[in-house]
Write a protein that holds these residues in place. Structure first.
Motif, mmCIF file in Angstrom:
data_model
loop_
_atom_site.group_PDB
_atom_site.id
_atom_site.type_symbol
_atom_site.label_atom_id
_atom_site.label_comp_id
_atom_site.label_asym_id
_atom_site.label_seq_id
_atom_site.Cartn_x
_atom_site.Cartn_y
_atom_site.Cartn_z
ATOM 1 N N ILE A 208 150.012 106.705 5.249
ATOM 2 C CA ILE A 208 149.423 105.911 6.330
ATOM 3 C C ILE A 208 148.597 106.791 7.254
ATOM 4 C CG2 ILE A 208 150.004 104.607 8.424
ATOM 5 C CD1 ILE A 208 152.330 103.382 6.877
ATOM 6 N N GLN A 209 149.108 107.994 7.544
ATOM 7 C CA GLN A 209 148.367 108.910 8.419
ATOM 8 C C GLN A 209 147.055 109.336 7.786
ATOM 9 O OE1 GLN A 209 149.456 110.109 11.681
ATOM 10 N NE2 GLN A 209 147.254 110.496 11.595
ATOM 11 N N VAL A 210 147.076 109.618 6.479
ATOM 12 C CA VAL A 210 145.843 109.999 5.787
ATOM 13 C C VAL A 210 144.832 108.864 5.829
ATOM 14 C CG1 VAL A 210 144.865 110.591 3.539
ATOM 15 C CG2 VAL A 210 146.976 111.683 4.302
ATOM 16 N N ALA A 211 145.308 107.632 5.575
ATOM 17 C CA ALA A 211 144.410 106.480 5.612
ATOM 18 C C ALA A 211 143.852 106.262 7.009
ATOM 19 C CB ALA A 211 145.140 105.229 5.134
ATOM 20 N N ALA A 212 144.689 106.465 8.012
ATOM 21 C CA ALA A 212 144.244 106.276 9.395
ATOM 22 C C ALA A 212 143.221 107.328 9.810
ATOM 23 C CB ALA A 212 145.445 106.318 10.337
ATOM 24 N N ASP A 213 143.322 108.523 9.258
ATOM 25 C CA ASP A 213 142.385 109.598 9.611
ATOM 26 C C ASP A 213 141.062 109.488 8.861
ATOM 27 O OD1 ASP A 213 144.272 110.636 11.321
ATOM 28 O OD2 ASP A 213 145.053 112.088 9.868
ATOM 29 N N ASP A 215 139.748 106.449 7.412
ATOM 30 C CA ASP A 215 139.071 105.164 7.550
ATOM 31 C C ASP A 215 138.402 105.086 8.923
ATOM 32 O OD1 ASP A 215 138.929 102.163 8.349
ATOM 33 O OD2 ASP A 215 139.304 102.108 6.195
ATOM 34 N N PRO A 216 137.086 104.864 8.986
ATOM 35 C CA PRO A 216 136.401 104.840 10.292
ATOM 36 C C PRO A 216 136.861 103.694 11.185
ATOM 37 C CG PRO A 216 134.916 104.165 8.524
ATOM 38 C CD PRO A 216 136.141 104.691 7.872
ATOM 39 N N VAL A 217 137.182 102.553 10.603
ATOM 40 C CA VAL A 217 137.665 101.426 11.407
ATOM 41 C C VAL A 217 139.015 101.760 12.019
ATOM 42 C CG1 VAL A 217 138.321 98.993 11.386
ATOM 43 C CG2 VAL A 217 136.377 99.783 10.018
ATOM 44 N N ALA A 218 139.909 102.358 11.217
ATOM 45 C CA ALA A 218 141.221 102.737 11.732
ATOM 46 C C ALA A 218 141.101 103.786 12.832
ATOM 47 C CB ALA A 218 142.100 103.260 10.597
ATOM 48 N N CYS A 219 140.145 104.703 12.700
ATOM 49 C CA CYS A 219 139.933 105.711 13.742
ATOM 50 C C CYS A 219 139.499 105.066 15.052
ATOM 51 C CB CYS A 219 138.895 106.732 13.280
ATOM 52 S SG CYS A 219 139.435 107.788 11.916
ATOM 53 N N ARG A 220 138.619 104.073 14.971
ATOM 54 C CA ARG A 220 138.185 103.380 16.194
ATOM 55 C C ARG A 220 139.331 102.568 16.800
ATOM 56 N NH1 ARG A 220 133.576 102.241 13.030
ATOM 57 N NH2 ARG A 220 134.214 100.065 12.807
ATOM 58 N N LEU A 221 140.132 101.957 15.946
ATOM 59 C CA LEU A 221 141.257 101.148 16.451
ATOM 60 C C LEU A 221 142.268 102.007 17.201
ATOM 61 C CD1 LEU A 221 141.885 98.793 13.404
ATOM 62 C CD2 LEU A 221 141.103 98.106 15.676
ATOM 63 N N GLN A 222 142.415 103.261 16.788
ATOM 64 C CA GLN A 222 143.391 104.135 17.439
ATOM 65 C C GLN A 222 142.941 104.574 18.828
ATOM 66 O OE1 GLN A 222 145.570 107.051 14.685
ATOM 67 N NE2 GLN A 222 143.832 106.419 13.421
ATOM 68 N N GLN A 223 141.714 104.244 19.212
ATOM 69 C CA GLN A 223 141.278 104.522 20.572
ATOM 70 C C GLN A 223 141.829 103.508 21.567
ATOM 71 O OE1 GLN A 223 139.594 107.335 21.354
ATOM 72 N NE2 GLN A 223 139.919 107.787 19.175
ATOM 73 N N MET A 224 142.406 102.437 21.069
ATOM 74 C CA MET A 224 142.986 101.430 21.950
ATOM 75 C C MET A 224 144.401 101.826 22.336
ATOM 76 S SD MET A 224 141.662 97.779 20.443
ATOM 77 C CE MET A 224 142.558 97.917 18.906
ATOM 78 N N ARG A 225 144.796 101.403 23.498
ATOM 79 C CA ARG A 225 146.144 101.716 23.981
ATOM 80 C C ARG A 225 147.199 101.035 23.118
ATOM 81 N NH1 ARG A 225 145.888 101.145 30.565
ATOM 82 N NH2 ARG A 225 144.267 102.704 30.924
ATOM 83 N N GLY A 226 148.233 101.775 22.820
ATOM 84 C CA GLY A 226 149.340 101.221 22.058
ATOM 85 C C GLY A 226 149.095 101.111 20.571
ATOM 86 N N VAL A 227 147.949 101.570 20.084
ATOM 87 C CA VAL A 227 147.613 101.470 18.667
ATOM 88 C C VAL A 227 147.637 102.861 18.049
ATOM 89 C CG1 VAL A 227 145.858 100.802 16.985
ATOM 90 C CG2 VAL A 227 146.212 99.414 19.029
ATOM 91 N N GLY A 228 148.552 103.061 17.117
ATOM 92 C CA GLY A 228 148.645 104.311 16.389
ATOM 93 C C GLY A 228 148.269 104.115 14.932
ATOM 94 N N PRO A 229 148.579 105.086 14.080
ATOM 95 C CA PRO A 229 148.199 104.986 12.663
ATOM 96 C C PRO A 229 148.793 103.774 11.957
ATOM 97 C CG PRO A 229 148.835 107.232 13.223
ATOM 98 C CD PRO A 229 149.180 106.399 14.406
ATOM 99 N N VAL A 230 150.053 103.444 12.253
ATOM 100 C CA VAL A 230 150.703 102.324 11.564
ATOM 101 C C VAL A 230 150.017 101.006 11.900
ATOM 102 C CG1 VAL A 230 152.852 101.034 11.298
ATOM 103 C CG2 VAL A 230 152.913 103.524 11.417
ATOM 104 N N ILE A 231 149.805 100.753 13.189
ATOM 105 C CA ILE A 231 149.177 99.490 13.602
ATOM 106 C C ILE A 231 147.716 99.440 13.138
ATOM 107 C CG2 ILE A 231 148.502 98.090 15.586
ATOM 108 C CD1 ILE A 231 150.917 99.073 17.059
ATOM 109 N N ALA A 232 147.015 100.560 13.261
ATOM 110 C CA ALA A 232 145.601 100.578 12.885
ATOM 111 C C ALA A 232 145.415 100.257 11.407
ATOM 112 C CB ALA A 232 144.985 101.930 13.221
ATOM 113 N N THR A 233 146.197 100.898 10.547
ATOM 114 C CA THR A 233 146.061 100.637 9.115
ATOM 115 C C THR A 233 146.553 99.244 8.749
ATOM 116 O OG1 THR A 233 148.193 101.770 8.790
ATOM 117 C CG2 THR A 233 146.185 103.059 8.444
#
Length: 333
Positions: A208-213, A215-233
């Motif tokens: 999940i961490q690899v996918a979050a790092d 994927d460009p959409v997941a990277c942008r989602l992690q800029q939101m509060r409360g959103v980490g790799p699990v929620i973003a992916t």
């Protein structure tokens, strides 16, 4: 006559098709087997024809296969097909209802998932099931031991430490029979550990961490509060291209975060959230909002002040859900 629209009722081994021409006249209605239905479809219709299916198991796979062959595929949520089923429910009537529903100008469709999205979704499903197995055994042990006055802290790590101490303590009031039962439960929990549940969960977390790092959409989602790799992916896997929604409220409605309505006679009555869509993703989003709510009191930005005030005047669960559907959630950390 040229077929312009086909409704397909999917099943495990039997596929019912219902095709109409430009005058909405039924020109093809047939039940086909799993091995032959795709070839029969390719022989009967031409590329560019609209094909509709319910968004059920296997629908995304068949949608991708049909899209490769030049067909316009539309997936419809089952609750939107049901009103068009005439008379008794059977495969033929279901296929006809799908064909009718997809012709409606204001019908809402489900975006076809890519293979990458389904890979991510599989990771989340497997991870959730492994965590549930481990949690279920721990909860069983806690519930039984509580009846004997033995209570351990919430974390599973503390329970693993507490059980050997309970078994060795001869003055805690446990009978010899329950000690045997508790020892068996302890071995069951150790057996789950020996099966490598912890290791497998950690491996899935790394995926999940690899996918979050990457994927460009997941990277942008992690800029939101409360959103980490699990929620973003999880959002990437379930939602995909958010352009399918006109606004954020439509996306929140698809996830079941907006209130139900029971309005009549011009009087609006709002109830609790609908809880539609993917329950796991909705749970993750609410947990993320709770983490924001927990730290908001120590911050002085506009979003923190707003959600803190809301939590003081309403229940904190209401504040958490409101935070998830609020435009303020897009503020950066």
């Amino acid at each position: 006559m040229k077929i312009i629209r086909v409704g397909v009722d999917l099943a495990k081994n039997v596929f019912q098709v219902h095709g109409v021409d430009r005058s909405e006249k039924v020109v093809w209605r047939k039940k086909l087997g799993r091995a032959e239905w795709l070839m029969a479809l390719l022989k009967k219709i031409e590329p560019g024809c609209e094909i509709g299916m319910e968004a059920c198991g296997g629908a995304h796979h068949w949608a991708r296969e049909l899209q490769k062959r030049g067909f316009d595929v539309k997936l419809i949520a089952p609750q939107f097909v049901k009103p068009y089923v005439k008379s008794n429910k059977n495969d033929a009537n279901d296929a006809e209802a799908i064909c009718e529903a997809m012709s409606r100008p204001n019908m809402r469709f489900v975006a076809v998932k890519t293979v990458e999205q389904q890979d991510l979704q599989a990771i989340h499903r497997i991870r959730a099931e492994l965590c549930n197995q481990r949690r279920a055994k721990g909860n069983q042990i806690r519930g039984l031991c509580t009846e004997y006055g033995l209570v351990a802290p919430r974390e599973l790590l503390h329970l693993r430490i507490a059980i050997p101490c309970w078994l060795e303590d001869l003055d805690n009031g446990l009978t010899s029979r329950f000690r045997r039962l508790l020892r068996g439960l302890w071995l069951d929990l150790l057996g789950l550990d020996l099966l490598g549940l912890d290791l497998r969960v950690k491996e899935l977390d790394q995926d999940i961490q690899v996918a979050a790092d990457t994927d460009p959409v997941a990277c942008r989602l992690q800029q939101m509060r409360g959103v980490g790799p699990v929620i973003a992916t999880a959002i990437v896997a379930n939602v995909g291209d958010a352009k399918q929604f006109c606004n954020g409220r439509q996306m929140a409605a698809s996830l079941g975060l907006t209130p139900r309505q029971n309005s009549s006679g011009g009087k609006t009555r709002l109830l609790g959230i609908t809880k539609r869509g993917d329950s796991q993703l909705r749970t993750l989003l609410i947990h993320g909002a709770r983490s924001v709510l927990r730290t908001a009191a120590s911050k002085d930005d506009r979003l923190s002040r707003w959600v803190t005030h809301l939590a003081q005047t309403r229940h904190h669960n209401i504040a958490a859900v409101a935070l998830m559907v609020s435009p303020g959630v897009v503020y950066e950390k």
